[in-house]
Design a protein around this motif. Structure first.
Motif, PDB file in Angstrom:
ATOM      1  N   UNK A 166       0.925  -1.091   0.004  1.00 19.64           N
ATOM      2  CA  UNK A 166      -0.118   0.091  -0.102  1.00 19.64           C
ATOM      3  C   UNK A 166       0.658   1.313   0.055  1.00 19.64           C
ATOM      4  N   UNK A 167       1.971   1.067   0.790  1.00 18.91           N
ATOM      5  CA  UNK A 167       2.867   2.489   0.847  1.00 18.91           C
ATOM      6  C   UNK A 167       3.385   2.789  -0.264  1.00 18.91           C
ATOM      7  N   UNK A 168       3.994   1.684  -0.952  1.00 14.82           N
ATOM      8  CA  UNK A 168       4.690   1.783  -2.281  1.00 14.82           C
ATOM      9  C   UNK A 168       3.945   2.267  -3.415  1.00 14.82           C
ATOM     10  N   UNK A 169       2.585   1.753  -3.646  1.00 14.76           N
ATOM     11  CA  UNK A 169       1.526   2.217  -4.526  1.00 14.76           C
ATOM     12  C   UNK A 169       1.182   3.538  -4.300  1.00 14.76           C
ATOM     13  N   UNK A 170       0.967   3.803  -3.085  1.00 14.33           N
ATOM     14  CA  UNK A 170       0.757   5.422  -2.838  1.00 14.33           C
ATOM     15  C   UNK A 170       1.674   6.352  -3.120  1.00 14.33           C
ATOM     16  N   UNK A 171       3.137   5.694  -2.851  1.00 15.10           N
ATOM     17  CA  UNK A 171       4.407   6.651  -2.813  1.00 15.10           C
ATOM     18  C   UNK A 171       4.505   6.861  -4.421  1.00 15.10           C
ATOM     19  N   UNK A 172       4.340   5.649  -5.196  1.00 13.81           N
ATOM     20  CA  UNK A 172       4.701   6.079  -6.900  1.00 13.81           C
ATOM     21  C   UNK A 172       3.455   6.878  -7.360  1.00 13.81           C
ATOM     22  N   UNK A 173       2.269   6.755  -6.859  1.00 19.27           N
ATOM     23  CA  UNK A 173       1.064   7.821  -7.346  1.00 19.27           C
ATOM     24  C   UNK A 173       1.526   9.411  -6.800  1.00 19.27           C
ATOM     25  N   UNK A 174       2.099   9.557  -5.849  1.00 25.94           N
ATOM     26  CA  UNK A 174       2.676  10.830  -5.294  1.00 25.94           C
ATOM     27  C   UNK A 174       3.849  11.368  -6.035  1.00 25.94           C
ATOM     28  N   UNK A 175       4.696  10.458  -6.587  1.00 20.85           N
ATOM     29  CA  UNK A 175       5.942  11.033  -7.218  1.00 20.85           C
ATOM     30  C   UNK A 175       5.269  11.138  -8.713  1.00 20.85           C
ATOM     31  N   UNK A 176       4.311  10.408  -9.219  1.00 21.95           N
ATOM     32  CA  UNK A 176       3.635  10.899 -10.446  1.00 21.95           C
ATOM     33  C   UNK A 176       3.239  12.259 -10.669  1.00 21.95           C
ATOM     34  N   UNK A 177       2.701  12.659  -9.402  1.00 13.83           N
ATOM     35  CA  UNK A 177       2.279  14.015  -9.376  1.00 13.83           C
ATOM     36  C   UNK A 177       3.359  15.194  -9.107  1.00 13.83           C
ATOM     37  N   UNK A 178       4.284  14.749  -8.499  1.00 10.52           N
ATOM     38  CA  UNK A 178       5.599  15.484  -8.250  1.00 10.52           C
ATOM     39  C   UNK A 178       6.370  15.745  -9.561  1.00 10.52           C
ATOM     40  N   UNK A 179       6.338  14.744 -10.369  1.00  8.67           N
ATOM     41  CA  UNK A 179       6.781  14.845 -11.647  1.00  8.67           C
ATOM     42  C   UNK A 179       6.170  16.161 -12.593  1.00  8.67           C
ATOM     43  N   UNK A 180       5.247  16.562 -12.171  1.00  8.89           N
ATOM     44  CA  UNK A 180       4.567  17.631 -12.974  1.00  8.89           C
ATOM     45  C   UNK A 180       5.390  19.279 -12.436  1.00  8.89           C
ATOM     46  N   UNK A 181       5.953  19.246 -11.374  1.00 13.19           N
ATOM     47  CA  UNK A 181       6.562  20.383 -11.004  1.00 13.19           C
ATOM     48  C   UNK A 181       7.848  20.165 -10.462  1.00 13.19           C
ATOM     49  N   UNK A 182       8.706  18.978 -10.665  1.00 15.99           N
ATOM     50  CA  UNK A 182      10.073  18.902 -10.288  1.00 15.99           C
ATOM     51  C   UNK A 182      10.650  17.554 -10.998  1.00 15.99           C
ATOM     52  N   UNK A 183      12.098  17.508 -11.189  1.00 16.80           N
ATOM     53  CA  UNK A 183      12.556  16.224 -11.690  1.00 16.80           C
ATOM     54  C   UNK A 183      12.526  15.063 -10.436  1.00 16.80           C
ATOM     55  N   UNK A 184      12.116  14.082 -10.856  1.00 16.92           N
ATOM     56  CA  UNK A 184      12.299  12.770 -10.073  1.00 16.92           C
ATOM     57  C   UNK A 184      13.031  11.785 -10.627  1.00 16.92           C
ATOM     58  N   UNK A 185      14.197  11.249  -9.897  1.00 15.33           N
ATOM     59  CA  UNK A 185      15.017  10.282 -10.485  1.00 15.33           C
ATOM     60  C   UNK A 185      14.637   8.881 -10.799  1.00 15.33           C
ATOM     61  N   UNK A 186      14.785   8.239 -11.801  1.00 17.09           N
ATOM     62  CA  UNK A 186      14.261   6.791 -11.946  1.00 17.09           C
ATOM     63  C   UNK A 186      14.737   6.063 -10.935  1.00 17.09           C
ATOM     64  N   UNK A 187      15.717   6.435 -10.230  1.00 17.71           N
ATOM     65  CA  UNK A 187      16.332   5.447  -9.080  1.00 17.71           C
ATOM     66  C   UNK A 187      15.463   5.527  -8.038  1.00 17.71           C
ATOM     67  N   UNK A 188      14.656   6.810  -7.934  1.00 20.06           N
ATOM     68  CA  UNK A 188      13.858   7.019  -6.655  1.00 20.06           C
ATOM     69  C   UNK A 188      12.817   5.562  -6.561  1.00 20.06           C
ATOM     70  N   UNK A 189      12.171   5.037  -7.714  1.00 17.67           N
ATOM     71  CA  UNK A 189      11.496   3.877  -7.883  1.00 17.67           C
ATOM     72  C   UNK A 189      12.264   2.644  -6.964  1.00 17.67           C
ATOM     73  N   UNK A 190      13.336   2.408  -7.148  1.00 15.06           N
ATOM     74  CA  UNK A 190      14.303   1.454  -6.539  1.00 15.06           C
ATOM     75  C   UNK A 190      14.384   1.849  -4.935  1.00 15.06           C
ATOM     76  N   UNK A 191      14.427   3.167  -4.459  1.00 14.14           N
ATOM     77  CA  UNK A 191      14.291   3.219  -3.013  1.00 14.14           C
ATOM     78  C   UNK A 191      13.053   3.036  -2.597  1.00 14.14           C
ATOM     79  N   UNK A 192      11.990   3.433  -3.329  1.00 20.16           N
ATOM     80  CA  UNK A 192      10.540   3.056  -2.529  1.00 20.16           C
ATOM     81  C   UNK A 192      10.459   1.786  -2.385  1.00 20.16           C
ATOM     82  N   UNK A 193      10.756   0.826  -3.394  1.00 17.41           N
ATOM     83  CA  UNK A 193      10.572  -0.666  -3.058  1.00 17.41           C
ATOM     84  C   UNK A 193      11.312  -1.070  -1.831  1.00 17.41           C
ATOM     85  N   UNK A 194      12.547  -0.480  -1.769  1.00 14.33           N
ATOM     86  CA  UNK A 194      13.509  -1.160  -0.690  1.00 14.33           C
ATOM     87  C   UNK A 194      13.218  -0.677   0.621  1.00 14.33           C
ATOM     88  N   UNK A 195      12.901   0.694   0.943  1.00 14.72           N
ATOM     89  CA  UNK A 195      12.786   1.507   2.062  1.00 14.72           C
ATOM     90  C   UNK A 195      11.287   1.319   2.425  1.00 14.72           C
TER      91      UNK A 195
END
Length: 790
Positions: free
Chosen positions: A243-272
């Motif tokens: 649940x946390x990972x899916x929600x975090x990915x959705x929030x990152x999708x929204x953040x990409x509209x206003x700032x750069x989000x690294x592709x490696x952030x997805x790896x961090x979301x999964x692990x952390x």
């Protein structure tokens, strides 16, 4: 569900998951579907790069160099005739080389091309005229002078400047390289360069994420099933993490509209996200089962778990979030996007653990303990996950009896781990973060071996106030002084297009010489875009490095060049070595602020949690020591090149990417304080009930030891799965976090913390003013306060 169970007060809102479990689960399910739909388009919106510092003098100098056609090329092609007897200067090869260059120059997203066959000033085309053969001869002279031919004369370079951001250039390279690399006509072509390295890193990271999940998920599930003694309970951390990972990915999708989000952030979301889910679920479920063992109903046990362990989860999430927020002060967009991803997944993991997990516990009730995988082999009932651990109890009693000896031994172990950190050298990521077999890495190695310098082995000095014709004497004198500097002499060849090449304080090449292939340069610089063809004042000087651009010699060269007065009084120094120097300076300048923010936030949170003055200081000191030990292990493995056979092959560069220790410190610091808070809550609860400091320490260690062991193993597996990555950055992050968690949950939490707290005695719990009044109230109502503090 009365006051003693935490049913009222400031944690009343957290009762929603207990009182209305069906509604909470329905809402959570709907949100997951919505989040999943939003996150489905995230991959195409992620950015690459951002590993270099922004807003630095070298970044501004790159913009100046680009105006003069001397910018560093984003894509480098190594071109070699297929037929062994064909030479680069053969007529047919000349024509094919020129056509290759012109085809590339006409591609969408290409700003300009320079090659061995068309090495003229503006970089896009060679001289035009009716006498093509004569024009090609002129081009070949320039190509040789520009260093675009290999030392053996069998290969040539084509340098491609690309339009757009790092993400845009990487996508352009991803489109162009498959169309041009390989055997094309008379040529065999290979590709390298920053854009192609980023493109390959992105693909590698996505592949590694899937592999890490396939490795981590089953292993972690086995650990949790054995720890919980239940296959059903082992699913709960998966629920929280998912649940946390899916929600975090959705929030990152929204953040990409206003700032750069690294592709490696997805790896961090999964692990952390999964690692924190394990922690939070373990502690809440352990408390739930403990309360059930006391005879409470599922609803009462879940409510007690939220009021005790849930409170600690919330405080822990706040601490981890604050530690990650400190990354925002650094001028690295990679770190900022990782901070965003980390903060989002931490908050969502805590919310899921506090609201959704209790609802599941209420609905499942006693079934949470079902399906013990080893149940049929047990002779006696297994102890609960939150029960006393005989092993850890024995260790705690031994440590508290001789705290000085145990504490000193622990310090010796940690000091041995810290020692390599003393010679750590920060650097920036280049193509060597990829496996040696990756095309961009292998081709870059080829350039180093056949051209005698790396693709980043040039410094470009832009002199905007110098006229290359009127100031020839000044440029000649500058070239001589520059090449004679102590930091430059023997380390670089200086090229001044208007006058010649210099080394050791004297001119060694003819006038009109062209700079190295990696820096470009122009005798007659031009502006691009709409101003193409308009002459601008100024010139460039290039320094071709012999040493590694990330070495200390290269750094000394950058400082020496910047100190030397330049003609016209203005100098803009661009190049990879300058970027490394500026990134290190930016790191050093912002590090005290970041550490101060982490320290202040942690001390405030821990003080409010424990109402103690000494404990927050102890938490900071112990966490810093254990994390520095993890960083020392990182230097020992990746900078010094040890244990390569265990971790898979990687390239030893002699440096550690400077963003990784920062990210590792922030994440691991949060996890360290996470464990500390859970331990302190147990110790404090027993101390308030009995007033016996030593007994409280033993009780806290024995009650949490089994939990810490299981949590550390699960988190280490989740984080350590990144060690299987082919991208060196992810490998460093995974190994560092796994090492930090294991050391912290065993040596630090099991030995160092109890020895320090035993030596401090009652001073652990001293607090001025309101803190003393809170402590007196706690002693009056120990049971009620204990149920509010896990």
């Amino acid at each position: 569900m009365g006051k003693g169970c935490g049913g009222t007060g400031r944690w009343g809102f957290a009762e929603w998951g207990v009182r209305f479990p069906r509604r909470v689960l329905v809402v959570a399910g709907v949100l997951c579907v919505l989040f999943g739909c939003a996150a489905s388009g995230l991959a195409d919106r992620l950015s690459v790069g951002g590993l270099a510092a922004s807003g630095t003098p070298s970044e501004r100098a790159e913009a100046w160099a680009a105006r003069y056609g001397a910018g560093s090329p984003e894509l480098v092609l190594v071109v070699r005739p297929v037929a062994p007897r064909n030479a680069l200067g053969d007529p047919a090869v000349r024509v094919a080389g020129r056509r290759l260059t012109e085809r590339l120059a006409a591609e969408r997203g290409v700003a300009g091309v320079r090659s061995y066959w068309t090495a003229d000033a503006d970089g896009a085309h060679g001289p035009r005229g009716t006498d093509l053969a004569r024009g090609l001869d002129v081009d070949l002279d320039r190509g040789r002078a520009a260093g675009l031919r290999s030392t053996d004369g069998r290969a040539a370079l084509v340098l491609v400047d690309l339009d757009g951001s790092e993400t845009g250039t990487a996508r352009t390279a991803e489109r162009l390289v498959p169309r041009y690399a390989g055997e094309r006509g008379p040529f065999a072509i290979r590709a390298t360069g920053p854009a192609w390295s980023l493109a390959q890193s992105t693909v590698q990271a996505r592949t590694d994420l899937l592999r890490a999940e396939l490795i981590a998920a089953p292993l972690t599930f086995v650990i949790l099933a054995l720890a919980f003694r239940s296959l059903v309970a082992a699913l709960l951390p998966v629920l929280v993490g998912g649940v946390a990972a899916v929600g975090a990915l959705a929030v990152l999708w929204a953040l990409t509209a206003v700032t750069d989000v690294s592709v490696f952030a997805v790896n961090l979301i999964g692990a952390l996200g999964f690692g924190l889910a394990v922690d939070y679920a373990l502690f809440i479920v352990a408390r739930f089962r403990e309360e059930q063992a006391r005879g409470r109903t599922a609803q009462e046990a879940a409510l007690a778990g939220v009021a005790t362990a849930g409170r600690t989860v919330a405080v822990s999430a706040g601490t981890v979030t604050a530690a990650l927020a400190a990354l925002l002060v650094f001028p690295f967009s990679f770190l900022r996007s990782m901070a965003y991803a980390g903060m989002v997944v931490v908050v969502l993991a805590a919310l899921t653990a506090v609201f959704v997990l209790p609802a599941v516990l209420v609905r499942w009730g006693s079934r949470v303990t079902a399906l013990d995988p080893l149940g049929r082999f047990r002779w006696a009932p297994a102890p609960t996950i939150g029960g006393d651990s005989p092993l850890w109890g024995t260790i705690a009693r031994a440590v508290t009896r001789r705290p000085v000896c145990w504490g000193a031994a622990c310090m010796v172990v940690l000091a041995a781990l810290v020692l390599p950190f003393a010679h750590g050298r920060p650097g920036l990521a280049d193509e060597r973060i990829l496996p040696a077999g990756a095309e961009s890495h292998a081709t870059a190695d080829l350039v180093r071996s056949e051209w005698g310098t790396s693709a980043e082995g040039t410094l470009t000095a832009v002199l905007p106030r110098v006229d290359p014709e009127a100031d020839r004497a000044a440029l000649d004198a500058y070239g001589r002084r520059l090449s004679g500097l102590a930091g430059v002499r023997g380390e670089a060849t200086v090229t001044v297009p208007a006058t010649g090449r210099y080394a050791g304080g004297r001119r060694v090449g003819r006038e009109g010489a062209y700079p190295s292939e990696t820096g470009g340069g122009a005798h007659a610089p031009r502006l691009g875009g709409g101003a193409a063809g308009r002459m601008v004042r100024g010139t460039v000087v290039t320094l071709t490095l012999r040493s590694d651009p990330q070495s200390e010699r290269a750094a000394a060269l950058v400082h020496a060049v910047r100190r030397l007065p330049a003609p016209g009084g203005a100098l803009h120094l661009a190049g990879w070595a300058a970027q490394v120097v500026d990134a290190r300076a930016a790191l050093a300048n912002r590090l005290p602020l970041a550490l101060g923010l982490i320290a202040a936030g942690t001390m405030a949170v821990v003080f409010l949690f424990t109402r103690s003055v000494l404990i927050p200081l102890k938490v900071l000191a112990v966490a810093a020591l254990s994390l520095t030990a993890a960083l020392g292990g990182l230097v020992f493995v990746f900078q010094d090149g040890h244990l390569r056979s265990l971790l898979g092959d990687f390239t030893v560069t002699g440096t550690i990417d400077m963003t990784i220790p920062l990210l590792l410190f922030s994440v691991a610091f949060g996890l360290s304080v996470d464990y500390e808070l859970f331990l302190l809550s147990r110790i404090q609860e027993h101390y308030r009930a009995t007033g016996d400091n030593t007994a409280a320490i033993v009780h806290g260690i024995s009650r949490t030891g089994r939990l810490f062991t299981a949590a550390a193993l699960a988190v280490a597996v989740a984080m350590g799965a990144l060690a299987s990555s082919g991208v060196l950055l992810l490998k460093e992050l995974g190994v560092g976090l796994a090492l930090a968690v294991v050391v912290d949950a065993t040596v630090v939490r099991g030995v160092l913390v109890p020895s320090v707290m035993r030596l401090a005695g009652r001073a652990n719990w001293w607090a001025p003013g309101r803190g003393r009044r809170a402590a007196r109230r706690a002693n009056v109502e120990p049971h009620a306060d204990a149920t509010r503090t896990q």
